[in-house]
Design a protein around this motif. Structure first.
Motif, PDB file in Angstrom:
ATOM      1  N   VAL A 173       0.842  -1.205   0.000  1.00  0.00           N
ATOM      2  CA  VAL A 173       0.000   0.000   0.000  1.00  0.00           C
ATOM      3  C   VAL A 173       0.874   1.251   0.000  1.00  0.00           C
ATOM      4  O   VAL A 173       0.649   2.187  -0.788  1.00  0.00           O
ATOM      5  N   THR A 174       1.892   1.294   0.866  1.00  0.00           N
ATOM      6  CA  THR A 174       2.757   2.480   0.914  1.00  0.00           C
ATOM      7  C   THR A 174       3.583   2.618  -0.368  1.00  0.00           C
ATOM      8  O   THR A 174       3.844   3.735  -0.822  1.00  0.00           O
ATOM      9  N   TYR A 175       3.984   1.479  -0.944  1.00  0.00           N
ATOM     10  CA  TYR A 175       4.708   1.538  -2.219  1.00  0.00           C
ATOM     11  C   TYR A 175       3.804   2.099  -3.318  1.00  0.00           C
ATOM     12  O   TYR A 175       4.204   2.979  -4.087  1.00  0.00           O
ATOM     13  N   GLY A 176       2.586   1.621  -3.400  1.00  0.00           N
ATOM     14  CA  GLY A 176       1.660   2.106  -4.418  1.00  0.00           C
ATOM     15  C   GLY A 176       1.366   3.579  -4.269  1.00  0.00           C
ATOM     16  O   GLY A 176       1.375   4.345  -5.259  1.00  0.00           O
ATOM     17  N   PHE A 177       1.113   4.040  -3.047  1.00  0.00           N
ATOM     18  CA  PHE A 177       0.768   5.439  -2.827  1.00  0.00           C
ATOM     19  C   PHE A 177       1.981   6.364  -2.910  1.00  0.00           C
ATOM     20  O   PHE A 177       1.823   7.591  -2.957  1.00  0.00           O
ATOM     21  N   SER A 178       3.191   5.793  -2.936  1.00  0.00           N
ATOM     22  CA  SER A 178       4.386   6.623  -3.071  1.00  0.00           C
ATOM     23  C   SER A 178       4.428   7.310  -4.440  1.00  0.00           C
ATOM     24  O   SER A 178       5.110   8.324  -4.617  1.00  0.00           O
TER      25      SER A 178
END
Length: 565
Positions: A173-178
């Protein structure tokens, strides 16, 4: 809540019994642990987000210590929550404790999602930690006390594997939203945890309370019904009657030998014929949580992107991607622990994991040493090679070290100490978690490759510690473990075959079969009346034991009274 039966009365738990009822308890407890894993992993991606660092004034190398504290203060909250569970969790019960923890976590999550200042983020982290501390101290106990013997270890390990699933999900999730940028890059990943909070509120209220907690608090009829529902048997089935009697007897013995916290903290515990090695068992349970944290898992769980950027030299995007890929590998290999937690046993899994982790940190230390050596031509290559051993470390940890440290305190502690013991173990986990998370940014920055030697030494030392001190709990009922400690076992267990074998010792199986034969012809009403008399005796003896520590009823006298009942 429930379905209507033919007679018009409502069936509890929507008419679910046996495996399906256990399944939904596992859904609730597993969701709790998934939330724990997500909440633990999401901040590793948040703290490398430019917008988060800018808004909270955490940019630059001079802010390293403050950044470490923002991350680690969550663990202080978790510690406080676990301490709260130790003092009050037994009073309010397993279900209410989980619901309370979830409410507190919700408040903490809202404070973090809406944060525009460092002070608000600190408060949000502490509040969310308190809720998580309550939940993580309670959910494994609830699962353990409502699971059939053949499923108990597997189900708690599944919970902790779902913890890894939550951790993995947070990385992706954090990778995608980065790629989005701005506040959305970190606020929405923090808000995502409300999916799990909603599931907890939708499941926990209608599920059964622990029958062992109910018996300990004199709710006899409800406990009898829940035991039958969990086993999918009738209330007059010999197995249910036998199990109920054993729990009542265990409750009698433990309350007669109960140790107030005031005595326990001063080291005064009942030993010898009338005792149950309370302090030893408490320390063994806390010890597994100490082992898990000092194995170095949160050097990478909270900071793997940071480790890959600062120690290995990768870009931010590549570090995030590798951290997310690693979490999938971690999840897949942890599945190996489900069928083997009973087959291999708790001792072998801990020793296997610690030995493998020591090997990984040995190679990581050597490779990073050469990557930092001036004039060495292969700096980039050896640094990149270390990534493989960070991945391998997670393989060993996922197989043997992820679930057992949470399972063991719920098994090894006595009935009267189970909530306190599990909470004390959880508090131990969080206070050492705080230590590791607090020192890691500074340790990487100042010690460089030498920082990893610490975790190499700790992991190597855990193998003999478990081998000599830890009795096996796999294949034993909770009442078997009680019986083992009533007979003054030695501190060093490595020569005791009964204490170290994985399968259930034959004497316990024979005892259970004999008791079931006797109960098969017994009158259920008489047994229930006997149980109520027993619990009146429990309350009387428990109160006397707490007020007069040295005037305990001896084991032989108690056995006679049980026979009379």
């Amino acid at each position: 809540m429930g379905l209507l039966s033919k007679s018009g009365s409502k069936k509890p738990y929507f008419g679910l019994r046996g495996g399906w009822l256990t399944f939904w308890i596992t859904v609730a407890c597993g969701t709790d642990m998934t939330l724990f894993g997500y909440d633990q992993g999401v901040f590793g991606g948040v703290i490398v987000t430019p917008d988060f660092l800018q808004i909270h004034n955490l940019e630059g190398p001079t802010k390293t210590a403050t950044l470490g504290t923002v991350v680690a203060i969550y663990d202080v909250g978790c510690f406080l929550g676990a301490v709260f569970a130790a003092w009050y969790g037994e009073k309010i019960g397993r279900k209410k404790a989980v619901l309370l923890g979830t409410i507190v976590m919700s408040i903490g999550a809202i404070l973090q999602i809406t944060s525009y200042s460092l002070g608000q983020m600190f408060v949000g982290r502490v509040v969310a930690g308190i809720g998580n501390g309550i939940n993580t101290a309670t959910a494994p106990v609830w699962q353990t006390e409502t699971s059939q013997l053949k499923w108990r270890g597997k189900l708690v390990v599944i919970e902790l594997i779902l913890n890894i699933a939550g951790f993995s999900l947070s990385n992706w999730v954090t990778y995608g939203f980065s790629f989005v940028g701005g506040g959305v890059a970190w606020r929405l990943p923090l808000a995502f945890q409300f999916i799990f909070i909603v599931i907890l509120f939708a499941t926990v209220p209608w599920l059964p309370e622990s029958p062992r907690w109910l018996i300990a608090h004199e709710h006899e009829d409800e406990a009898f019904t829940i035991l039958a529902d969990l086993e999918d048997k009738s209330e007059d089935d010999p197995f249910i009657v036998t199990q109920h009697k054993e729990i009542v007897y265990t409750c009698q013995y433990e309350k007669a030998n109960a140790v107030p916290w005031s005595q326990l903290l001063r080291g005064k515990t009942p030993e010898g014929k009338g005792g149950t090695k309370t302090m030893r068992r408490l320390l063994l349970g806390c010890g597994t949580q100490f082992i898990q944290q000092m194995a170095g898992i949160n050097v990478t769980s909270y900071y793997l992107p940071t480790v890959l950027i600062q120690s290995v030299g990768l870009t931010e995007k590549m570090a995030r991607l590798l951290a997310a890929c690693n979490s999938v590998s971690y999840l897949l290999f942890s599945l190996i622990g489900i069928p083997n937690v009973e087959k291999w046993g708790r001792r072998k899994m801990l020793m296997f994991a610690a030995a493998g982790q020591a090997f990984c940190y040995t190679i990581i230390t050597a490779l990073l040493r050469y990557s930092e050596k001036e004039g060495y031509d292969g700096q980039k290559q050896v640094a990149s090679a270390s990534v493989a051993f960070f991945f391998l470390y997670y393989v060993f940890f996922g197989i043997g070290m992820q679930g057992v440290p949470w399972l063991y305190p719920t098994e090894i502690n006595s009935l009267s100490m189970r909530t306190k013991g599990a909470a004390a173990g959880t508090a131990t986990n969080w206070i050492f978690n705080f230590l590791v998370v607090e020192i890691t940014p500074y340790g990487i920055q100042s010690l460089h490759w030498k920082f990893y030697i610490i975790w190499l030494v700790f992991n190597a030392s855990f193998v003999p510690m478990v081998y000599f001190l830890y009795p096996e709990t796999a294949g034993r009922s909770l009442e078997d473990i009680e019986d083992y400690y009533r007979h003054d076992p030695p501190l060093l267990v490595w020569r005791d075959k009964e204490a170290t074998r994985t399968g259930r010792p034959e004497k316990y199986s024979q005892k259970e079969e004999e008791e079931m034969r006797r109960n098969s012809s017994a009158d259920l009403g008489a047994l229930r009346r006997g149980s109520r008399i027993s619990n009146q005796w429990v309350s009387r003896e428990g109160a006397r034991a707490n007020s007069d520590y040295d005037g305990k009823t001896e084991h032989g006298e108690m056995e006679e009274e049980r026979k009379e009942i």
